[in-house]
Design an enzyme around this catalytic site. Sequence first.
Site: not given
Length: 257
Positions: A56, A167
């Site tokens: 992440c 992302c």
Amino acid sequence: MLKEVKKLLPSEHILYLGDSARLPYGNKSPQTITKYALESAIFLLTKGIKVLVIACNTSSALALDILKRKLPIPVLGVIYPAAVEAVRYTKTKKIGVIGTKATINSMAYGKAVKKIDSEINVLAKPCPLFVPIVEEGLENDKVAFLMAERYLNDFQHSGIDTLVMGCTHYPILEHVIKRVVGKDITIVNTGRETAKEVQHTLEKKGILNDTGKGGCEYFVTDSPDTFKEIGGRFLGEEITQIKFLKSLDYKDFLLSS
């Protein structure tokens, strides 16, 4: 990113934890994100992992340093490897970065790029609706293109020649992003560059598995069926061996380990 790691390291056994119950991380406070990242990391540590990869971007931006200090194994994030590649690609010394609000507000990519080359300018833009667009399977819908136009308009006359997709969800939208920013912009996939860093770390530590067939176990904190559908689209293959975790209270896991 998992797809890239599996492709590059086919003999490794991978444990993947998706904290689906507490997503998205990108709109939460740094303190909450750090807490979640620590709980997830300690759970995986109890499973005997030899390297932790923070897939992440938001967690990498806000929790990498504390996890490196607290864990007894190598901890890798996605930001620095992508920053290295972006610096290598850029000729105009202007790099764009897109990510969640938390990732962009942390200025982590800008700081990483500046450490490598202080003369490079970084233009960062949060794209918060990209994640739910991907989660809902709308990456080929008109709404994806409309939001990309809205978010990425600032890049079109900015002089950037490189754009970092900051992302893990964004590679699903790469075709839309390219359509908006133009084919002359180099797109940096953080997952691809991080996978290379994982391989390098395993080789350096002498703990790389390079023989036999690896595998992957999946842990989720909510909606295994949803994860199976969305994750399958990310990986381009059917996902099996999904284990549902009712909680990520790391104290309970430590007591039971």
